[in-house]
Structures are given as C-alpha cells and as structure tokens.
Design a protein around this motif. Structure first.
Motif, mmCIF file in Angstrom:
data_model
loop_
_atom_site.group_PDB
_atom_site.id
_atom_site.type_symbol
_atom_site.label_atom_id
_atom_site.label_comp_id
_atom_site.label_asym_id
_atom_site.label_seq_id
_atom_site.Cartn_x
_atom_site.Cartn_y
_atom_site.Cartn_z
ATOM 1 N N ASN A 89 0.808 -1.220 0.000
ATOM 2 C CA ASN A 89 0.000 0.000 0.000
ATOM 3 C C ASN A 89 0.841 1.270 0.000
ATOM 4 O OD1 ASN A 89 0.900 -0.395 2.593
ATOM 5 N ND2 ASN A 89 -0.989 0.279 3.571
ATOM 6 N N GLU A 90 2.149 1.128 0.002
ATOM 7 C CA GLU A 90 3.048 2.286 0.021
ATOM 8 C C GLU A 90 3.990 2.296 -1.176
ATOM 9 O OE1 GLU A 90 2.939 4.812 2.090
ATOM 10 O OE2 GLU A 90 1.352 3.962 3.339
ATOM 11 N N TRP A 91 3.581 1.688 -2.274
ATOM 12 C CA TRP A 91 4.491 1.571 -3.406
ATOM 13 C C TRP A 91 4.888 2.921 -3.988
ATOM 14 C CZ3 TRP A 91 3.548 3.120 -8.399
ATOM 15 C CH2 TRP A 91 2.222 3.381 -8.739
ATOM 16 N N ASP A 96 9.229 6.860 -4.786
ATOM 17 C CA ASP A 96 9.832 8.179 -4.631
ATOM 18 C C ASP A 96 11.112 8.117 -3.817
ATOM 19 O OD1 ASP A 96 7.684 9.068 -6.097
ATOM 20 O OD2 ASP A 96 6.588 9.858 -4.363
ATOM 21 N N GLU A 97 11.137 7.256 -2.802
ATOM 22 C CA GLU A 97 12.330 7.108 -1.974
ATOM 23 C C GLU A 97 13.454 6.415 -2.753
ATOM 24 O OE1 GLU A 97 13.342 5.714 2.589
ATOM 25 O OE2 GLU A 97 11.571 4.873 1.610
ATOM 26 N N LEU A 98 13.127 5.366 -3.484
ATOM 27 C CA LEU A 98 14.138 4.600 -4.212
ATOM 28 C C LEU A 98 14.743 5.394 -5.365
ATOM 29 C CD1 LEU A 98 12.373 1.127 -4.227
ATOM 30 C CD2 LEU A 98 14.267 1.876 -2.774
ATOM 31 N N LEU A 99 13.964 6.265 -5.967
ATOM 32 C CA LEU A 99 14.497 7.080 -7.072
ATOM 33 C C LEU A 99 15.621 8.009 -6.613
ATOM 34 C CD1 LEU A 99 11.326 7.995 -9.132
ATOM 35 C CD2 LEU A 99 13.329 6.719 -9.915
ATOM 36 N N LEU A 136 19.406 1.240 0.825
ATOM 37 C CA LEU A 136 18.258 0.466 0.369
ATOM 38 C C LEU A 136 17.607 -0.285 1.523
ATOM 39 C CD1 LEU A 136 16.571 -0.364 -2.071
ATOM 40 C CD2 LEU A 136 18.132 -2.268 -2.401
ATOM 41 N N HIS A 137 18.405 -0.987 2.297
ATOM 42 C CA HIS A 137 17.835 -1.739 3.421
ATOM 43 C C HIS A 137 17.323 -0.822 4.522
ATOM 44 C CE1 HIS A 137 19.835 -5.837 2.363
ATOM 45 N NE2 HIS A 137 19.081 -5.362 1.401
ATOM 46 N N GLY A 138 17.773 0.419 4.529
ATOM 47 C CA GLY A 138 17.259 1.392 5.491
ATOM 48 C C GLY A 138 16.056 2.157 4.984
ATOM 49 N N ALA A 139 15.659 1.895 3.736
ATOM 50 C CA ALA A 139 14.509 2.595 3.160
ATOM 51 C C ALA A 139 13.242 2.191 3.909
ATOM 52 C CB ALA A 139 14.381 2.280 1.667
ATOM 53 N N THR A 140 12.396 3.131 4.147
ATOM 54 C CA THR A 140 11.218 2.951 4.973
ATOM 55 C C THR A 140 10.297 1.834 4.505
ATOM 56 O OG1 THR A 140 11.302 5.319 5.372
ATOM 57 C CG2 THR A 140 9.279 4.192 5.988
ATOM 58 N N HIS A 141 10.057 1.719 3.219
ATOM 59 C CA HIS A 141 9.015 0.831 2.714
ATOM 60 C C HIS A 141 9.540 -0.435 2.044
ATOM 61 C CE1 HIS A 141 6.334 4.057 3.718
ATOM 62 N NE2 HIS A 141 7.051 4.876 2.971
ATOM 63 N N VAL A 142 10.846 -0.678 2.105
ATOM 64 C CA VAL A 142 11.435 -1.861 1.477
ATOM 65 C C VAL A 142 11.406 -3.021 2.465
ATOM 66 C CG1 VAL A 142 13.538 -2.851 0.491
ATOM 67 C CG2 VAL A 142 12.882 -0.500 -0.062
#
Length: 161
Positions: A89-91, A96-99, A136-142
């Motif tokens: 639900n947060e894709w 936006d974060e991964l970009l 990447l592993h610290g990204a909120t939604h990954v």
C-alpha cells in the motif's frame, strides 16, 4: 496512502504514419541530425520535417534528445539489478524514496515474485555495498531485496510498430 495525485497513463499519440516513423527512426539513430538532413533522409521538405517534428514533440512521441554515454567510461563500471519487495500500500512512497538512491538509473514496478527492479550503477563494490546495505535496506518501505550483478549488457533500439 500517498497524497500524490494519481497519474493517468499518457494518451496514445494519433496514429503514426510512415513519415513519422522514419523521422523517429532517424532521430533515435542520431538525435543531433539537422532538420535539413532529416528532411533529406525521410524524403520530405524542410518545412514538413519541422512541422512533423514539432507535432511529434507536442504529442509526447519524442520526449527529448540526449547523448548516450558508456557508464564504465565515466566511472560507473559496476552494475547490479536489484529485485525487491515493498509494502504494497506504500508503493508510490517507496518509488519516490528509491528514485533518490545514488546510482539508480532505472526503476520499474513489476508483477510476479518481486514488486520492483532497479538498475544501480556504482564505481566500486564498496559504493554498491553502501547503497544496498545502508540506503536500500534502510529505506522505509522496502521489505526485502535480491541483488544480481550484471556481467555483460547490450542495448538496442526497438523498431517502431
């Protein structure tokens, strides 16, 4: 749910005829081609080439002109495909974060066993390690990732339908 407005897919351009296809084909081979040369190669007048080019740009068929750069020759000799799963639900927020991760050249959300794939380029294994393990592993939604190193790559321009 993200507060960003929903993006509608672009409307398909009005049907491209043979002249449009030849113009696009020529420009994908050499985006620096002059309009005079383009007109000569396509077999139309200079005025027609200008008008067609303007229309193709305004309709979004041609979105820009760019130089093609060899990543290894500018310091990005290491490439990896990162497959990942994100909170469903947060894709949009994940996108936006991964970009904004360093070295991300391409990002796509997919179907199947993984939610997304990213092409990441780095100058060293240490740089790639930091992007993956810290950013990447610290990204909120990954939720999870799998990294596949690119050993050889080739590109080609697809012919127009």
């Amino acid at each position: 749910m993200s507060s960003q407005p929903r993006r509608r897919p672009p409307a398909p351009a009005a049907g491209l005829d043979d002249v449009d296809r030849r113009i696009v084909s020529c420009l994908t081979q050499d985006g620096r081609m002059s309009v005079n040369e383009l007109a000569a190669r396509v077999g139309v007048s200079r005025a027609t080439a200008y008008a067609r080019l303007d229309r193709l740009r305004s309709e979004g068929v041609i979105t820009g002109f760019t130089a093609v750069v060899d990543p290894a020759r500018v310091g990005y000799g290491l490439a990896a495909l990162i497959l990942g799963n994100v909170e469903q639900n947060e894709w949009r927020a994940a996108r936006d974060e991964l970009l904004h991760l360093p070295g991300v050249e391409y990002l796509a959300f997919t179907s199947g066993g993984f939610d997304m794939v990213a092409l990441v380029r780095a100058s060293s294994i240490e740089e790639l390690r930091d992007v993956i393990l810290e950013r990447l592993h610290g990204a909120t939604h990954v939720r999870s990732t799998q990294t596949v190193f690119v050993l050889d790559e080739q590109r080609r321009t697809l012919p127009l339908p």
